[in-house]
Design an enzyme around this catalytic site. Sequence first.
Site, short mmCIF file in Angstrom:
data_model
loop_
_atom_site.label_atom_id
_atom_site.label_comp_id
_atom_site.label_asym_id
_atom_site.label_seq_id
_atom_site.Cartn_x
_atom_site.Cartn_y
_atom_site.Cartn_z
N SER A 10 37.41 43.37 28.89
CA SER A 10 36.34 44.03 29.64
C SER A 10 36.99 44.94 30.67
O SER A 10 38.17 44.78 30.99
CB SER A 10 35.43 42.98 30.30
OG SER A 10 36.20 42.07 31.06
N GLU A 12 36.64 47.22 34.46
CA GLU A 12 35.93 47.53 35.70
C GLU A 12 36.10 49.01 36.02
O GLU A 12 37.20 49.55 35.95
CB GLU A 12 36.47 46.70 36.87
CG GLU A 12 35.71 47.00 38.17
CD GLU A 12 36.35 46.37 39.39
OE1 GLU A 12 36.14 45.17 39.62
OE2 GLU A 12 37.05 47.10 40.14
N ALA A 46 31.83 49.15 49.43
CA ALA A 46 31.83 48.30 50.62
C ALA A 46 30.62 48.67 51.48
O ALA A 46 30.34 49.85 51.70
CB ALA A 46 33.12 48.49 51.39
N HIS A 72 27.83 45.26 39.79
CA HIS A 72 28.22 44.46 40.96
C HIS A 72 27.13 44.59 42.02
O HIS A 72 26.53 45.65 42.18
CB HIS A 72 29.53 44.97 41.55
CG HIS A 72 30.73 44.77 40.67
ND1 HIS A 72 31.99 44.50 41.18
CD2 HIS A 72 30.88 44.78 39.32
CE1 HIS A 72 32.85 44.38 40.18
NE2 HIS A 72 32.19 44.55 39.04
N GLY A 103 30.64 40.01 49.37
CA GLY A 103 31.08 41.30 49.89
C GLY A 103 31.92 41.13 51.13
O GLY A 103 32.05 40.03 51.68
N ASP A 104 32.51 42.24 51.56
CA ASP A 104 33.38 42.23 52.75
C ASP A 104 32.59 42.61 54.00
O ASP A 104 31.42 42.96 53.92
CB ASP A 104 34.54 43.21 52.54
CG ASP A 104 35.60 42.61 51.64
OD1 ASP A 104 35.90 41.40 51.79
OD2 ASP A 104 36.13 43.33 50.78
N LYS A 162 29.44 27.96 43.58
CA LYS A 162 28.85 29.18 43.03
C LYS A 162 28.43 28.97 41.56
O LYS A 162 27.39 29.44 41.14
CB LYS A 162 29.83 30.35 43.14
CG LYS A 162 30.11 30.77 44.60
CD LYS A 162 30.69 32.17 44.73
CE LYS A 162 32.10 32.30 44.24
NZ LYS A 162 32.68 33.63 44.55
N GLN A 173 40.49 37.71 41.25
CA GLN A 173 41.25 38.75 41.93
C GLN A 173 42.54 38.96 41.14
O GLN A 173 42.95 38.07 40.38
CB GLN A 173 41.57 38.25 43.37
CG GLN A 173 42.15 39.28 44.28
CD GLN A 173 41.32 40.56 44.31
OE1 GLN A 173 41.51 41.43 43.46
NE2 GLN A 173 40.42 40.65 45.27
N PHE A 213 46.67 47.40 48.13
CA PHE A 213 45.56 46.62 47.58
C PHE A 213 45.89 45.13 47.69
O PHE A 213 45.05 44.31 48.11
CB PHE A 213 45.38 47.06 46.13
CG PHE A 213 44.13 46.59 45.46
CD1 PHE A 213 43.00 46.25 46.19
CD2 PHE A 213 44.06 46.51 44.06
CE1 PHE A 213 41.85 45.81 45.56
CE2 PHE A 213 42.91 46.07 43.41
CZ PHE A 213 41.81 45.73 44.17
N HIS A 262 40.09 40.92 31.95
CA HIS A 262 39.24 41.91 32.62
C HIS A 262 40.15 42.92 33.33
O HIS A 262 40.89 42.54 34.24
CB HIS A 262 38.33 41.21 33.64
CG HIS A 262 37.35 42.12 34.31
ND1 HIS A 262 36.28 42.68 33.67
CD2 HIS A 262 37.27 42.56 35.59
CE1 HIS A 262 35.57 43.41 34.50
NE2 HIS A 262 36.16 43.36 35.68
N ARG A 268 41.10 55.18 35.51
CA ARG A 268 42.20 55.89 34.82
C ARG A 268 42.43 55.17 33.50
O ARG A 268 42.67 53.95 33.49
CB ARG A 268 43.50 55.81 35.63
CG ARG A 268 43.38 56.32 37.02
CD ARG A 268 44.16 57.59 37.17
NE ARG A 268 43.98 58.14 38.49
CZ ARG A 268 44.04 59.43 38.75
NH1 ARG A 268 44.28 60.29 37.79
NH2 ARG A 268 43.87 59.87 39.98
#
Length: 291
Positions: A10, A12, A46, A72, A103-104, A162, A173, A213, A262, A268
């Site tokens: 998959s 993103e 964000a 998302h 979220g952040d 969750k 992550q 990152f 994923h 790119r």
Amino acid sequence: MTTTQTPRISFEFFPPQSLEASFRLWDTVRALAPLEPSFSSVTYGAGGTTRDLTHEAVATIHKNYGLNVAAHLTCVDATREETMQIAQSYSDAGVTEIVALRGDAPKGAESFTAHPDGFADACELIEALADTGKFKLRVGAYPEPHPDSPSSQADVDWLKRKIDAGAHSAITQFFFEADTFFRFRDACVKEGIDAPIIPGILPIQSWKGAQRFAARCGTSVPTWVAEAFEKAERDDRSELLATSLCTELCSDLLEGGVEDLHFYTLNRPERTRDVCHALGITPSKVLQNVA
Ligand code: FAD
């Protein structure tokens, strides 16, 4: 455990914020779609900053490329009502999957603070979305401690909450070594989590960017990786190194029984496509033509 099966993959993508970025996104989707991902996901900026752009990108990828898209959605800076309206608009566009995230922190804030009328955390969002019965819900997971987490175990415990709240699967992550993922997967199994945990893979486009990152999201960079990139940059072969390290990581994961990968494409196509090809994942259309 080992497997010789071709993995499910998959991708993103993120929503474009300029005309040039739009061309890059569509070129990327066009290049990767023939690899037949089981789903593609589109991030939510964000603080909800790309609300409309995310919606447009999700709807276009779904409609024009026939891909199964997971949108998302975060809890940041929105009331419960607003968040659920966004979810409804995805459902109206035929989208049946959501990556549900807390979220952040909103821009300028140090830590996440819930909107006074918003969802307090990811579990509340997941429960509300699950109640609609309209979505397959995916969530984030953290093989290395999330910056807000007191320990690795706290991340595992929270992931269990969750999943119990209604999530179908988790996407992790990014990380550099397969053992990081296996340790986390084992800890999740020990805690009774039986939902699929899909490793998030970052094919590195720029070593500097990857380091930034990693620092932001708590991914540790092994010394051997840093040294390899420093040397490769001097010899002008960092693209080759990025492709081979990423292919090796994926192969190690598949050897260890992983069935889904994923890819964080960063809009790119080249590196993700090269890694997929190296893993034996090739465009089905080309194969059909050959046959
Ligand atoms: P959670 O899993 O809910 O929280 C992270 C950690 O904090 C938990 O593991 C737990 O240790 C602790 N924690 C949080 N709340 C509680 C609580 N109530 N009680 C106890 N412990 C708690 N960000 C975006 O803005 N847009 C995106 O599109 C986006 N996509 C992402 C996709 C993936 C696959 C991943 C892994 C991350 C993504 N992020 C995105 C980043 C994400 O928003 C941040 O990492 C954020 O800080 C955490 O969101 P979450 O839902 O994963 O958090």
